[in-house]
Design an enzyme around this catalytic site. Structure first.
Site, mmCIF file in Angstrom:
data_model
loop_
_atom_site.group_PDB
_atom_site.id
_atom_site.type_symbol
_atom_site.label_atom_id
_atom_site.label_comp_id
_atom_site.label_asym_id
_atom_site.label_seq_id
_atom_site.Cartn_x
_atom_site.Cartn_y
_atom_site.Cartn_z
ATOM 1 N N LYS A 228 0.850 -1.207 0.000
ATOM 2 C CA LYS A 228 0.000 0.000 0.000
ATOM 3 C C LYS A 228 0.875 1.243 0.000
ATOM 4 O O LYS A 228 1.637 1.480 0.925
ATOM 5 C CB LYS A 228 -0.906 -0.006 1.228
ATOM 6 N N ASP A 233 -2.626 10.501 3.632
ATOM 7 C CA ASP A 233 -4.052 10.195 3.694
ATOM 8 C C ASP A 233 -4.773 11.253 4.519
ATOM 9 O O ASP A 233 -4.710 11.253 5.744
ATOM 10 C CB ASP A 233 -4.260 8.806 4.317
ATOM 11 N N LYS A 240 -10.119 13.312 7.999
ATOM 12 C CA LYS A 240 -9.613 12.960 9.324
ATOM 13 C C LYS A 240 -9.504 14.215 10.186
ATOM 14 O O LYS A 240 -9.191 15.294 9.686
ATOM 15 C CB LYS A 240 -8.214 12.336 9.221
ATOM 16 N N ASP A 251 1.512 6.259 5.881
ATOM 17 C CA ASP A 251 0.491 5.397 5.296
ATOM 18 C C ASP A 251 0.983 4.692 4.037
ATOM 19 O O ASP A 251 0.255 3.901 3.449
ATOM 20 C CB ASP A 251 -0.786 6.195 5.007
ATOM 21 N N ASP A 310 -12.180 7.305 3.845
ATOM 22 C CA ASP A 310 -10.966 7.086 4.618
ATOM 23 C C ASP A 310 -10.570 5.608 4.663
ATOM 24 O O ASP A 310 -9.551 5.259 5.245
ATOM 25 C CB ASP A 310 -11.149 7.631 6.042
ATOM 26 N N GLU A 312 -9.540 3.898 2.112
ATOM 27 C CA GLU A 312 -9.079 3.933 0.724
ATOM 28 C C GLU A 312 -8.005 2.909 0.420
ATOM 29 O O GLU A 312 -7.825 2.509 -0.733
ATOM 30 C CB GLU A 312 -8.567 5.333 0.389
ATOM 31 N N ARG A 314 -7.668 -0.272 1.038
ATOM 32 C CA ARG A 314 -8.140 -1.541 0.480
ATOM 33 C C ARG A 314 -8.597 -1.395 -0.964
ATOM 34 O O ARG A 314 -8.578 -2.361 -1.725
ATOM 35 C CB ARG A 314 -9.255 -2.110 1.359
#
Length: 460
Positions: A228, A233, A240, A251, A310, A312, A314
């Site tokens: 990933k 993010d 967030k 992230d 949020d 995202e 996956r």
């Protein structure tokens, strides 16, 4: 530069590693003057304790470090590294070590103790150097240390200097170093090449989303690593709060970890065919950001209802995993800083992983214990499949209720690799407080365990 073992010189100093139970016999074996010096310094063999032993001319003749008790060592890892930063900038070799001393792990900890993230301000790790201990494969340990340091540097770099474009540059540099091939699909070409969810997540950023595809090796079993690469993010339109955004430079920790692992694999020239897939995006907010309630069609054709922008990670992984499965590799391993639920479950030190194959799970668990890279197996719990089925689409990217968040995320990803041998790691990628050989900041998780388990997992 990645740390390496030192070359012996005439000034190389002996190092005595002494644990609690062996301290008195060791002390009794010293000459009277040295024994008196150790007693005068009130040295005790606790973990991290150091005493320098003088020569007759007043220079440093040797050093002794404490190794504590077995129960104390069991509560941490890299016990020897607790003392390394206290040693002077000299070259040492192990003169004596306790029974059962894991020279390989402690030598790795020594090398990693030299790490400091100094890109933006002066910083220094341990200065003492080590001669590679007898019986330890120096090439292997140096390759592992270099891969881990690559991972740390990538995670520690803030998003203004580590966006999708810079992550691509890091992957290209790694490919060039080892003669690997790399292809990149970016921007609107993602739509043309059927990576719609990678495009949807990253299109709101001024830095174009992309899929990095690196391949190396021409013989042996196929291993595909998927990381990933969400370089920052914001949460998207489900923004967030500020205190949750502060660490989001990490992230892309999954991408950083698979690149570090790829470095280890290629540096050791393992007999396999390696593929590394990284969806590199920034989840931002703008007029064209994807929205809650949108339904996206994935590369595999499965539709996904967006109930939280949020969630995202996956989504971008799903398109990359679908591509990975098309090549029918012998093993697909995804690594991602995917869910807060995993941190609640096991904290920041353990790497939770999911796999249906018990033999693979056992190999990973044993490897993690052997190389001080602890893992914890989590279940692909089939009864929870209904939780990721929203009714108006095939899948829900953020099931309501908050139960089993890490498990439902893993089940979501598994839908895109059905029929393949698949292992998923939901890692944290960050050390919240300094520990021996692991300073506060970005850290690799699971990579060393995977490397150790590969011969059994892939039949190398």
């Amino acid at each position: 530069m990645p740390p390496t073992f030192a070359t012996p010189t005439a000034e190389t100093l002996p190092l005595y590693v002494v644990e609690h139970d062996s301290f008195e016999p060791w002390q009794a074996s010293l000459d009277p003057a040295t024994r008196a010096w150790v007693q005068a310094t009130d040295f005790k063999p606790s973990i991290g304790a150091v005493a320098l032993l003088p020569g007759v001319d007043g220079t440093i003749a040797a050093a002794v470090v404490g190794y504590g008790k077995p129960a104390e060592r069991a509560r941490g890892r890299f016990a020897l590294a607790a003392a390394v930063a206290k040693l002077p900038a000299r070259v040492f070799y192990f003169e004596t070590t306790p029974e059962g001393f894991d020279a390989e792990t402690e030598a790795l900890g020594w090398l990693l103790s030299s790490y400091a993230f100094d890109r933006y301000a002066s910083a220094h790790g341990a200065k003492a150097e080590l001669i590679c201990p007898d019986g330890v494969d120096a090439t292997r340990i140096e390759a592992i240390a270099a891969g881990e340091i690559l991972t740390r540097d990538l995670i520690n770099t803030p998003a203004n200097d580590m966006g999708p474009d810079q992550l691509e540059a890091a992957a290209r540099a790694l490919a060039d170093q080892f003669g690997a091939a790399i292809m990149v699909c970016a921007g609107d070409d993602l739509l043309a090449q059927n990576f719609p969810m990678i495009h949807a997540v990253g299109r709101a950023s001024t830095r174009a989303p992309r899929l990095l595809d690196m391949t190396w090796g021409d013989a042996g079993p196929k291993l595909t690593l998927v990381g990933k690469g969400v370089c920052f993010d914001t949460g998207g339109l489900n923004l967030k709060p500020g205190n949750s955004m502060g660490l989001m430079k990490k992230d892309m920790g999954g991408a950083a970890t698979v690149l570090g692992l790829a470095h280890m694999v290629m540096a050791l020239n393992l007999p396999l065919r390696l593929r590394v897939l990284i969806p590199a995006v920034e989840n931002s907010v703008s007029g064209n950001a994807f929205r809650p309630g949108d339904i996206l069609t994935s590369r595999k054709g499965l539709t996904v209802e967006i109930n939280n922008t949020d969630a995202e990670g996956r989504l971008v992984l799903a398109d990359a995993l679908a591509l990975a499965a098309e090549d029918t590799p012998d093993q697909i391993i995804s690594m991602a800083t995917l869910t807060g639920a995993a941190r609640v479950a096991v904290g920041p030190d353990l790497s939770p992983f999911y796999v249906d194959d018990d033999a693979v799970a056992n190999a990973l668990m044993q490897a993690g214990a052997k190389v001080a890279d602890p893992l914890w197996r989590m279940p692909f719990w089939d009864p929870y499949e209904s939780m990721i089925e929203p009714g108006i689409a095939d899948l829900d990217n953020a099931p309501s209720g908050g139960f089993a968040g890490s498990i439902t995320a893993a089940l979501f990803l598994r839908r895109f690799v059905e029929g393949g041998r698949y292992t998923h790691f939901d890692i944290y990628g960050w050390n919240p407080s300094a520990k021996p050989a692991r300073p506060k900041g970005g850290v690799g998780m699971g990579a060393r365990a995977i490397l150790e388990a590969l011969p059994e997992v892939l039949g190398l």
